[in-house]
Design a protein around this motif. Structure first.
Motif, PDB file in Angstrom:
ATOM      1  N   MET A   1     -19.262  -4.589 -10.645  1.00 13.69           N
ATOM      2  CA  MET A   1     -18.262  -5.232  -9.797  1.00 13.69           C
ATOM      3  C   MET A   1     -17.366  -4.183  -9.148  1.00 13.69           C
ATOM      4  O   MET A   1     -17.230  -3.069  -9.657  1.00 13.69           O
ATOM      5  N   ILE A   2     -16.765  -4.560  -8.041  1.00 15.21           N
ATOM      6  CA  ILE A   2     -15.900  -3.635  -7.327  1.00 15.21           C
ATOM      7  C   ILE A   2     -14.589  -3.448  -8.088  1.00 15.21           C
ATOM      8  O   ILE A   2     -14.065  -4.393  -8.684  1.00 15.21           O
ATOM      9  N   ASN A   3     -14.081  -2.226  -8.102  1.00 16.31           N
ATOM     10  CA  ASN A   3     -12.820  -1.971  -8.793  1.00 16.31           C
ATOM     11  C   ASN A   3     -11.684  -1.799  -7.790  1.00 16.31           C
ATOM     12  O   ASN A   3     -11.900  -1.734  -6.581  1.00 16.31           O
ATOM     13  N   ARG A   4     -10.459  -1.723  -8.310  1.00 21.43           N
ATOM     14  CA  ARG A   4      -9.290  -1.628  -7.428  1.00 21.43           C
ATOM     15  C   ARG A   4      -9.308  -0.341  -6.591  1.00 21.43           C
ATOM     16  O   ARG A   4      -8.859  -0.342  -5.451  1.00 21.43           O
ATOM     17  N   ARG A   5      -9.810   0.751  -7.158  1.00 22.60           N
ATOM     18  CA  ARG A   5      -9.880   2.002  -6.411  1.00 22.60           C
ATOM     19  C   ARG A   5     -10.708   1.817  -5.135  1.00 22.60           C
ATOM     20  O   ARG A   5     -10.295   2.203  -4.052  1.00 22.60           O
ATOM     21  N   HIS A   6     -11.874   1.207  -5.281  1.00 24.59           N
ATOM     22  CA  HIS A   6     -12.732   1.052  -4.108  1.00 24.59           C
ATOM     23  C   HIS A   6     -12.186  -0.008  -3.154  1.00 24.59           C
ATOM     24  O   HIS A   6     -12.398   0.093  -1.938  1.00 24.59           O
ATOM     25  N   ILE A   7     -11.505  -1.004  -3.682  1.00 24.50           N
ATOM     26  CA  ILE A   7     -10.843  -1.979  -2.803  1.00 24.50           C
ATOM     27  C   ILE A   7      -9.836  -1.256  -1.927  1.00 24.50           C
ATOM     28  O   ILE A   7      -9.762  -1.480  -0.710  1.00 24.50           O
ATOM     29  N   ARG A   8      -9.052  -0.358  -2.516  1.00 27.27           N
ATOM     30  CA  ARG A   8      -8.064   0.405  -1.750  1.00 27.27           C
ATOM     31  C   ARG A   8      -8.736   1.248  -0.660  1.00 27.27           C
ATOM     32  O   ARG A   8      -8.238   1.356   0.453  1.00 27.27           O
ATOM     33  N   VAL A   9      -9.879   1.841  -0.996  1.00 20.18           N
ATOM     34  CA  VAL A   9     -10.615   2.646  -0.019  1.00 20.18           C
ATOM     35  C   VAL A   9     -11.068   1.770   1.152  1.00 20.18           C
ATOM     36  O   VAL A   9     -10.937   2.154   2.322  1.00 20.18           O
ATOM     37  N   LYS A  10     -11.606   0.586   0.852  1.00 20.85           N
ATOM     38  CA  LYS A  10     -12.075  -0.306   1.905  1.00 20.85           C
ATOM     39  C   LYS A  10     -10.917  -0.760   2.796  1.00 20.85           C
ATOM     40  O   LYS A  10     -11.062  -0.848   4.028  1.00 20.85           O
ATOM     41  N   VAL A  11      -9.766  -1.042   2.185  1.00 16.40           N
ATOM     42  CA  VAL A  11      -8.589  -1.440   2.960  1.00 16.40           C
ATOM     43  C   VAL A  11      -8.134  -0.279   3.839  1.00 16.40           C
ATOM     44  O   VAL A  11      -7.817  -0.455   5.016  1.00 16.40           O
ATOM     45  N   MET A  12      -8.095   0.924   3.272  1.00 16.71           N
ATOM     46  CA  MET A  12      -7.709   2.117   4.037  1.00 16.71           C
ATOM     47  C   MET A  12      -8.596   2.269   5.267  1.00 16.71           C
ATOM     48  O   MET A  12      -8.114   2.519   6.381  1.00 16.71           O
ATOM     49  N   GLN A  13      -9.895   2.107   5.094  1.00 18.77           N
ATOM     50  CA  GLN A  13     -10.831   2.251   6.206  1.00 18.77           C
ATOM     51  C   GLN A  13     -10.593   1.191   7.278  1.00 18.77           C
ATOM     52  O   GLN A  13     -10.694   1.480   8.478  1.00 18.77           O
ATOM     53  N   SER A  14     -10.260  -0.021   6.852  1.00 20.31           N
ATOM     54  CA  SER A  14     -10.008  -1.097   7.815  1.00 20.31           C
ATOM     55  C   SER A  14      -8.715  -0.867   8.586  1.00 20.31           C
ATOM     56  O   SER A  14      -8.665  -1.106   9.798  1.00 20.31           O
ATOM     57  N   VAL A  15      -7.680  -0.409   7.907  1.00 16.34           N
ATOM     58  CA  VAL A  15      -6.417  -0.107   8.591  1.00 16.34           C
ATOM     59  C   VAL A  15      -6.637   1.022   9.591  1.00 16.34           C
ATOM     60  O   VAL A  15      -6.165   0.969  10.736  1.00 16.34           O
ATOM     61  N   ASP A 209      -7.980 -11.641  -4.161  1.00 15.70           N
ATOM     62  CA  ASP A 209      -6.776 -11.868  -3.359  1.00 15.70           C
ATOM     63  C   ASP A 209      -6.102 -10.554  -2.968  1.00 15.70           C
ATOM     64  O   ASP A 209      -5.453 -10.466  -1.915  1.00 15.70           O
ATOM     65  N   PHE A 210      -6.261  -9.556  -3.816  1.00 17.78           N
ATOM     66  CA  PHE A 210      -5.651  -8.243  -3.585  1.00 17.78           C
ATOM     67  C   PHE A 210      -6.121  -7.628  -2.264  1.00 17.78           C
ATOM     68  O   PHE A 210      -5.361  -6.952  -1.573  1.00 17.78           O
ATOM     69  N   VAL A 211      -7.375  -7.888  -1.904  1.00 15.22           N
ATOM     70  CA  VAL A 211      -7.959  -7.319  -0.686  1.00 15.22           C
ATOM     71  C   VAL A 211      -7.153  -7.712   0.549  1.00 15.22           C
ATOM     72  O   VAL A 211      -6.631  -6.857   1.274  1.00 15.22           O
ATOM     73  N   SER A 212      -7.053  -9.012   0.796  1.00 18.53           N
ATOM     74  CA  SER A 212      -6.353  -9.493   1.998  1.00 18.53           C
ATOM     75  C   SER A 212      -4.866  -9.204   1.946  1.00 18.53           C
ATOM     76  O   SER A 212      -4.262  -8.840   2.962  1.00 18.53           O
ATOM     77  N   ALA A 213      -4.275  -9.386   0.770  1.00 21.63           N
ATOM     78  CA  ALA A 213      -2.833  -9.184   0.649  1.00 21.63           C
ATOM     79  C   ALA A 213      -2.449  -7.746   0.962  1.00 21.63           C
ATOM     80  O   ALA A 213      -1.507  -7.493   1.725  1.00 21.63           O
ATOM     81  N   LEU A 214      -3.180  -6.794   0.415  1.00 22.78           N
ATOM     82  CA  LEU A 214      -2.886  -5.380   0.648  1.00 22.78           C
ATOM     83  C   LEU A 214      -3.088  -5.028   2.117  1.00 22.78           C
ATOM     84  O   LEU A 214      -2.261  -4.330   2.728  1.00 22.78           O
ATOM     85  N   PHE A 215      -4.178  -5.520   2.694  1.00 19.00           N
ATOM     86  CA  PHE A 215      -4.480  -5.221   4.099  1.00 19.00           C
ATOM     87  C   PHE A 215      -3.428  -5.820   5.036  1.00 19.00           C
ATOM     88  O   PHE A 215      -2.832  -5.113   5.863  1.00 19.00           O
ATOM     89  N   LYS A 216      -3.199  -7.109   4.923  1.00 22.46           N
ATOM     90  CA  LYS A 216      -2.297  -7.797   5.853  1.00 22.46           C
ATOM     91  C   LYS A 216      -0.859  -7.292   5.742  1.00 22.46           C
ATOM     92  O   LYS A 216      -0.193  -7.054   6.754  1.00 22.46           O
ATOM     93  N   LYS A 217      -0.377  -7.133   4.524  1.00 21.75           N
ATOM     94  CA  LYS A 217       1.015  -6.712   4.332  1.00 21.75           C
ATOM     95  C   LYS A 217       1.231  -5.270   4.801  1.00 21.75           C
ATOM     96  O   LYS A 217       2.306  -4.927   5.298  1.00 21.75           O
ATOM     97  N   THR A 218       0.210  -4.434   4.654  1.00 27.56           N
ATOM     98  CA  THR A 218       0.312  -3.058   5.151  1.00 27.56           C
ATOM     99  C   THR A 218       0.390  -3.041   6.669  1.00 27.56           C
ATOM    100  O   THR A 218       1.237  -2.372   7.259  1.00 27.56           O
ATOM    101  N   THR A 254       3.439  -0.682   0.280  1.00 24.38           N
ATOM    102  CA  THR A 254       3.091  -2.108   0.196  1.00 24.38           C
ATOM    103  C   THR A 254       2.931  -2.532  -1.258  1.00 24.38           C
ATOM    104  O   THR A 254       3.419  -3.596  -1.666  1.00 24.38           O
ATOM    105  N   GLU A 255       2.253  -1.714  -2.041  1.00 25.61           N
ATOM    106  CA  GLU A 255       2.071  -2.026  -3.464  1.00 25.61           C
ATOM    107  C   GLU A 255       3.392  -1.972  -4.222  1.00 25.61           C
ATOM    108  O   GLU A 255       3.658  -2.814  -5.089  1.00 25.61           O
ATOM    109  N   PHE A 256       4.216  -0.988  -3.924  1.00 21.04           N
ATOM    110  CA  PHE A 256       5.526  -0.888  -4.571  1.00 21.04           C
ATOM    111  C   PHE A 256       6.285  -2.209  -4.466  1.00 21.04           C
ATOM    112  O   PHE A 256       6.840  -2.710  -5.442  1.00 21.04           O
ATOM    113  N   ILE A 257       6.302  -2.747  -3.251  1.00 18.32           N
ATOM    114  CA  ILE A 257       7.169  -3.880  -2.936  1.00 18.32           C
ATOM    115  C   ILE A 257       6.533  -5.238  -3.254  1.00 18.32           C
ATOM    116  O   ILE A 257       7.219  -6.152  -3.721  1.00 18.32           O
ATOM    117  N   ASN A 258       5.230  -5.366  -3.023  1.00 17.92           N
ATOM    118  CA  ASN A 258       4.600  -6.693  -3.052  1.00 17.92           C
ATOM    119  C   ASN A 258       3.737  -7.000  -4.272  1.00 17.92           C
ATOM    120  O   ASN A 258       3.288  -8.142  -4.419  1.00 17.92           O
TER     121      ASN A 258
END
Length: 312
Positions: A1-15, A209-218, A254-258
């Motif tokens: 399964m995907i872990n939080r580290r790789h989720i962050r990488v995918k979000v970074m790439q999308s931003v 849920d972390f995927v969309s929340a991190l991306f959108k809020k950033t 974004t993570e600090f605050i949300n």
């Protein structure tokens, strides 16, 4: 399964992609981000399925050899240890794997058979294979150890296969190392009495849920976070900060605050580690320094509020 580290990488790439294209359609980009993560599961299953397809091709070659006019003794009585491998046979019989392949129309090895041949040819001339078929003992452990080594030493490092995957989907370029590790873990954890199941993409709903929340809020708070960053980097013009560094710092804020359940130090460490793979040599030191200053100020100003002990 995907872990939080790789989720962050995918979000970074999308931003990053969104910024580079000057696109402001956050809904469309969020859908593409989720789609690229879902496609990782395709890559995972294709790698698992490849083990079975290589075994099938080996069986076909043995059957054809027996039909030759001039048949050797070895061809009449071939070593079938590979065909009898308990782990690969369990995958071949897995309803979970079969259902996923059918539902997602994964016909890659049916259409692009040359890659199955490439892997089989590499396997047959390898020390991994020779050692395995010449081992007199038959056990589930030996079968599993062989399959893990087969994947790690033959499939995972194959450059032609990697190029094929990259041609099929550009986002797989960065996913391949993660998915390879995922496959090895799945094979290593498989037990003799079990049924092979492909499992879940996400650990739980929180990760999904972390995927969309991190991306959108950033994305939505970028300008606000740029002002926060500027205050802590008075000797730096914004355009002098590497794009990836800026994105990683914004994501961390974004993570600090949300995300009150994620410890501040965990967030900082995660983005430091990501920067080592995706940014400049000195980025990790820069990001650590900026995030340390921002986190301390946010804690003082109550902009960071964490739930539970020791989360700051």
């Amino acid at each position: 399964m995907i872990n939080r580290r790789h989720i962050r990488v995918k979000v970074m790439q999308s931003v990053y992609a969104m910024q580079q294209s000057s696109n402001d359609d956050i809904i469309r980009e969020d859908k593409f981000l989720k789609h690229s993560i879902l496609k990782m599961f395709d890559l995972y299953v294709l790698n698992i399925q490849l083990l079975v397809e290589v075994q099938k091709l080996a069986a076909k070659r043995i059957a054809l050899s027996k039909k030759k006019i001039l048949v050797t003794k070895e061809e009449l009585n071939p070593n079938t240890k590979f065909l009898d491998n308990k782990v690969i046979n369990a995958i071949a019989e897995s309803i979970s794997v079969e259902s996923y392949i059918e539902m997602n129309n994964l016909k890659n090895w049916e259409l692009d058979t040359e890659y199955v041949k490439i892997i089989l040819d590499e396997l047959l001339k390898s020390d991994v294979y020779q050692k395995y078929i010449n081992t007199a003992e038959n056990s589930f452990k030996i079968d599993k150890d062989f399959v893990v080594d087969f994947f790690k030493e033959i499939i995972a490092p194959n450059e032609k296969l990697a190029e094929y995957y990259e041609d099929k989907m550009i986002s797989w370029v960065d996913d391949i190392p993660f998915v390879n590790t995922w496959v090895v873990k799945s094979l290593s954890k498989f037990k003799e009495v079990g049924i092979f199941v492909v499992g879940s993409l996400y650990k739980d709903k929180d990760d999904e849920d972390f995927v969309s929340a991190l991306f959108k809020k950033t994305v939505l708070k970028q300008k606000t976070y740029e002002a926060d960053i500027a205050e802590k980097t008075p000797n730096w013009e914004t355009d002098r900060i590497a794009d990836v560094d800026m994105i990683l710092i914004k994501m961390a804020i974004t993570e600090f605050i949300n995300f009150p359940s994620i410890p501040t130090r965990v967030t900082i460490n995660e983005y430091i580690e990501i920067s080592k793979d995706y940014s400049t040599e000195k980025s990790s030191y820069f990001i650590n320094g900026v995030l340390d200053k921002i986190s301390k100020e946010f804690i003082t100003n109550k902009r960071i509020v964490k739930i539970g002990r020791g989360l700051l």
